[in-house]
Design an enzyme around this catalytic site. Structure first.
Site, PDB file in Angstrom:
ATOM      1  N   GLU A  11      40.335  45.567  50.704  1.00 53.24           N
ATOM      2  CA  GLU A  11      40.756  46.811  50.118  1.00 53.24           C
ATOM      3  C   GLU A  11      39.742  47.618  49.351  1.00 53.24           C
ATOM      4  OE1 GLU A  11      44.561  46.060  48.027  1.00 53.24           O
ATOM      5  OE2 GLU A  11      45.193  44.640  49.447  1.00 53.24           O
ATOM      6  N   ASN A  50      44.832  36.772  49.185  1.00 53.78           N
ATOM      7  CA  ASN A  50      44.128  37.947  48.962  1.00 53.78           C
ATOM      8  C   ASN A  50      44.392  38.466  47.451  1.00 53.78           C
ATOM      9  OD1 ASN A  50      43.061  40.627  50.117  1.00 53.78           O
ATOM     10  ND2 ASN A  50      45.056  41.614  49.679  1.00 53.78           N
ATOM     11  N   ASP A  84      37.607  50.274  47.553  1.00 45.31           N
ATOM     12  CA  ASP A  84      37.402  51.552  47.304  1.00 45.31           C
ATOM     13  C   ASP A  84      36.770  51.629  45.863  1.00 45.31           C
ATOM     14  OD1 ASP A  84      39.575  50.919  45.639  1.00 45.31           O
ATOM     15  OD2 ASP A  84      40.836  52.488  46.700  1.00 45.31           O
ATOM     16  N   HIS A  92      38.837  46.639  44.796  1.00 41.48           N
ATOM     17  CA  HIS A  92      38.937  47.872  43.996  1.00 41.48           C
ATOM     18  C   HIS A  92      38.225  47.993  42.977  1.00 41.48           C
ATOM     19  CE1 HIS A  92      42.680  48.557  46.495  1.00 41.48           C
ATOM     20  NE2 HIS A  92      42.990  47.653  46.442  1.00 41.48           N
ATOM     21  N   GLU A 145      47.826  38.226  45.532  1.00 40.11           N
ATOM     22  CA  GLU A 145      47.855  38.328  43.964  1.00 40.11           C
ATOM     23  C   GLU A 145      48.682  37.465  43.203  1.00 40.11           C
ATOM     24  OE1 GLU A 145      48.702  42.575  43.252  1.00 40.11           O
ATOM     25  OE2 GLU A 145      47.174  43.147  44.657  1.00 40.11           O
TER      26      GLU A 145
END
Ligand code: 9MR
Length: 391
Positions: free
Chosen positions: A289, A224, A291, A260, A181
């Site tokens: 990641e 990432n 979801d 996300h 990030e």
């Protein structure tokens, strides 16, 4: 380049009707029921359904937001959780246990207990590990963020941390999120909140990759981030940076999208195109990641349509990764709602994972499993004709 097309609608519809049948036909603890093993039970597991060389991962719950919840550490205390973790997944990512505040709580003290336990668990269960993370603006210990260090000291601290942590697990980590990030949503480098970039300048990012590579030449080293699923200002910034670094010979191996997602927003339909442009630079890509959260109705129980939309987002993300040759690692950010970070961070939202709090599989689980199976069968067909996945 390999390209797979899926019958999205057919798979998604089938997924809605499958849970009960599949749940009663197998002995999988995640289904919450006991029955005689089905002859094809093996392929009922995500990890076994996947094409060869394609790993399916999950975050391993612990640390972070879990510390403020009224349950004990999930990874070490929840037997059912560990059972599903071992059965279903071929890759694991420590959710918090390798972050700075966890693994390096004091300047002269490291705490490797939980990270060691996860790596050992992974090896016992023939899983690979994604290391997360080495250079980030968040979850840094107070001694670091509030310390009064010279630039030379800070540089030495980062170098020592990377050398120590990456070196400890050398040869045992498949992919490292070296830089996490580092851009904001406008595509600007985080020159204020990222202590390393603020104090040492953007060049520190390349050094982090160099030090990590030296400590473990076999690990694949990644950038990432979230909100980089589509082609946008932020993913453009990564694209430009990675090109420069590769030209300079910096050992960058991969670009990963966290994923996300929320059903509140449209699905990032250009995900595959985005992964492909990084693939074309010679990088590996990954989903790290995933979801898919949603706004919960007052009852707290999502509608069938909501569950279906969620399944569709999971499936399309997986399809995009499967369609790109160098995307061979697909990780969801936890598998059960029991331990999700989502309700803690987004009021009124939840139900983001592929299993309920009681480990009952949702349509999203079946959508993933069936999509993996289909890709596996297609790959097997191709292999018979001399073609298969790259790497
Ligand atoms: O899931 C993690 C949660 O337990 C922590 O409290 C939180 C703190 O920032 O971090 C969560 O994981 C994040 C990951 O490390 C980086 N990408 C975003 C994830 C969700 O916030």
């Amino acid at each position: 380049m390999r390209s797979i097309r899926f019958a999205t609608v057919a798979v998604a519809t089938a997924a809605l009707t499958l849970p009960l049948m599949a749940g009663t036909a197998t002995a999988d603890p995640s289904a919450g029921r006991k029955a005689a093993p089905h002859p094809h039970a093996k392929f009922d597991r995500l990890r076994a359904a996947a094409p060869e060389g394609f790993v399916v991962g999950t975050a391993v719950a612990g640390g972070g937001h879990h510390l403020e919840q009224d349950y004990p550490d999930p990874f070490t205390h929840d037997r059912e959780y560990r059972k599903v973790l071992a059965r279903q997944f071929s890759s694991v990512s420590p959710e918090n246990q390798m972050k700075w505040d966890y693994i390096h709580p004091e300047r002269d003290r490291y705490d490797f207990g939980q990270a060691d336990a996860i790596v050992e668990f992974a090896e016992r269960n023939k899983q690979v590990v994604r290391g997360h993370t080495l250079l980030w603006h968040s979850q840094n210990p107070a001694w670091l963020e509030e310390g009064d260090f010279s630039k030379a000291e800070l540089r030495a601290i980062l170098r020592e941390h990377i050398t120590t942590v990456v070196g400890r697990y050398a040869g045992r980590i498949q992919q490292w999120d070296v830089a996490n990030e580092i851009f904001d949503d406008q595509g600007n480098l985080r020159t204020q909140d990222n202590i390393w970039i603020r104090e040492l300048g953007p060049g520190i990012v390349a050094d982090a990759f160099r030090w990590a590579h030296k400590a473990d030449p076999k690990a694949k080293l990644f950038f990432n981030d979230y909100n980089v699923e589509g082609v946008n200002a932020k993913s453009d910034a990564y694209y430009a940076l990675v090109q420069d670094l590769l030209e300079e010979g910096v050992p960058v191996d991969g670009f990963s999208v966290q994923g996300h997602l929320s059903t509140r927003y449209g699905f990032p339909g250009d995900l595959e195109d985005n992964l492909r442009r990084f693939d074309a630079l010679g990088l590996e890509t990954a989903v790290t990641e995933l979801d898919v959260r949603m706004d919960l109705p007052e009852s707290g129980v999502p509608t069938e349509a909501q569950e279906q939309k969620q399944a569709d987002y999971y499936q399309r993300t997986l399809e995009a990764c499967l369609a790109v040759d160098g995307c061979n690692s697909f990780t969801i950010w936890g598998f059960t709602d029991k331990y999700s970070w989502v309700p803690v961070f987004f009021e009124g939202e939840g139900f983001a994972n592929v299993m309920t709090e009681d480990y009952v599989r949702k349509p999203a689980f079946y959508a993933l499993r069936d999509t993996l199976k289909e890709a596996r069968e297609e790959d097997c067909g191709k292999k018979d004709h001399g073609k298969g996945r790259k790497g």
